[in-house]
Design a protein around this motif. Structure first.
Motif, mmCIF file in Angstrom:
data_model
loop_
_atom_site.group_PDB
_atom_site.id
_atom_site.type_symbol
_atom_site.label_atom_id
_atom_site.label_comp_id
_atom_site.label_asym_id
_atom_site.label_seq_id
_atom_site.Cartn_x
_atom_site.Cartn_y
_atom_site.Cartn_z
ATOM 1 N N ALA A 1 -14.347 -35.150 8.227
ATOM 2 C CA ALA A 1 -14.386 -34.859 9.658
ATOM 3 C C ALA A 1 -15.727 -35.273 10.256
ATOM 4 O O ALA A 1 -15.782 -35.876 11.339
ATOM 5 N N TRP B 1 -9.371 -24.956 7.648
ATOM 6 C CA TRP B 1 -8.784 -25.203 6.329
ATOM 7 C C TRP B 1 -9.630 -24.669 5.184
ATOM 8 O O TRP B 1 -9.230 -24.766 4.022
ATOM 9 N N LEU C 1 -11.110 -27.998 12.862
ATOM 10 C CA LEU C 1 -10.091 -28.268 11.839
ATOM 11 C C LEU C 1 -10.651 -27.993 10.451
ATOM 12 O O LEU C 1 -10.022 -27.292 9.643
ATOM 13 N N ALA D 1 -3.495 -33.500 6.775
ATOM 14 C CA ALA D 1 -4.664 -33.458 7.651
ATOM 15 C C ALA D 1 -5.802 -34.300 7.096
ATOM 16 O O ALA D 1 -6.446 -35.067 7.829
ATOM 17 N N HIS E 1 -12.304 -30.502 4.119
ATOM 18 C CA HIS E 1 -12.129 -31.524 5.140
ATOM 19 C C HIS E 1 -13.433 -31.874 5.856
ATOM 20 O O HIS E 1 -13.477 -32.845 6.616
ATOM 21 N N ALA F 1 -6.398 -33.192 15.610
ATOM 22 C CA ALA F 1 -7.374 -32.170 15.236
ATOM 23 C C ALA F 1 -6.915 -30.800 15.714
ATOM 24 O O ALA F 1 -6.993 -29.804 14.976
ATOM 25 N N ASP F 2 -6.402 -30.744 16.927
ATOM 26 C CA ASP F 2 -5.879 -29.475 17.449
ATOM 27 C C ASP F 2 -4.623 -29.061 16.690
ATOM 28 O O ASP F 2 -4.473 -27.886 16.301
ATOM 29 N N LEU G 1 -12.751 -31.613 15.468
ATOM 30 C CA LEU G 1 -12.733 -31.932 14.037
ATOM 31 C C LEU G 1 -13.466 -30.870 13.226
ATOM 32 O O LEU G 1 -13.031 -30.499 12.127
ATOM 33 N N PHE H 1 -3.579 -29.758 13.639
ATOM 34 C CA PHE H 1 -3.772 -29.319 12.258
ATOM 35 C C PHE H 1 -4.690 -28.101 12.152
ATOM 36 O O PHE H 1 -4.657 -27.403 11.134
ATOM 37 N N THR H 2 -5.477 -27.832 13.185
ATOM 38 C CA THR H 2 -6.165 -26.546 13.240
ATOM 39 C C THR H 2 -5.138 -25.437 13.435
ATOM 40 O O THR H 2 -5.179 -24.391 12.761
#
Length: 207
Positions: A11, A92, A88, A118, A7, A48-49, A85, A51-52
């Motif tokens: 990002a 991942w 995140l 995401a 990502h 962003a929060d 970002l 999916f983190t």
């Protein structure tokens, strides 16, 4: 499971757009229906929060997706959104993020699916921000292919109708449309959307 998507490039690309946005542009419309730029940026900050947390599987009890609200955008958004970002993307890169079930915005889904959602969010909203502010935007070929592989079957199954919580109705485009524009159209946006905002001319460097 070994992560198949990084990502990070998407990002960083989205984060890089923010430095060129003056506060005077926060009220301009965006390709996202009913979202001005401030609201869209608040949405990006929130996702962003979310999916983190989806990657780390660390979410609050009873969590749900709050409505995006431009009035909540923090004064230091140019620093906080890129940091979120980056977080995140880092989360991942952990293979455990892609395994088992997780949650994002109160919705349960497999970790692998959440990773693809995401990426799609970052790529498509990067286009939204760029288009709304008159900035160039080119996504990586591998990113667009991964997004199309995720979005395409969902749109085909829906018959092009809106998918609640994800996309508006797909916009028809001609055969041969470039992959990024096809992705944008599948997610309910008009690839030919033009901004109401004109970015200020950059001054020529002093000689």
């Amino acid at each position: 499971m070994t992560p198949t998507i990084d990502h990070g490039p998407a990002a960083r690309r989205l984060a890089g757009l923010l430095a060129a946005i003056p506060d005077s542009a926060l009220a301009v419309p965006t390709p996202c229906a009913d979202m001005d730029l401030a609201t869209l940026l608040d949405h990006v900050h929130g996702l962003a929060d979310a999916f983190t947390r989806a990657a780390t599987k660390d979410w609050p009890e009873g969590s749900s997706a709050p409505d995006s609200d431009g009035s909540r955008l923090p004064a230091d958004w140019r620093a906080r959104i890129p940091a979120a970002l980056d977080g995140l993307a880092a989360a991942w890169r952990d293979p455990a993020a892609w395994e088992g079930m997780t949650e994002a915005g109160g919705v349960e889904l497999p970790g692998e699916a959440a990773g693809h959602v995401a990426l799609n969010e970052i790529v498509v909203h990067g286009w939204d921000v760029a288009r709304a502010t008159g900035q160039p935007y080119e996504a990586g070929t591998d990113e667009v292919e991964a997004c199309l592989a995720f979005v395409g079957p969902a749109v085909e199954e829906s018959g092009g109708a809106a998918i609640e919580g994800l996309f508006g109705p797909a916009v028809p485009v001609p055969d041969g449309t470039a992959p990024l524009d096809r992705l944008i159209a599948m997610t309910g946006r008009d690839p030919s959307w033009t901004p109401a905002y004109t970015p200020p001319a950059r001054r020529a460097p002093a000689t």
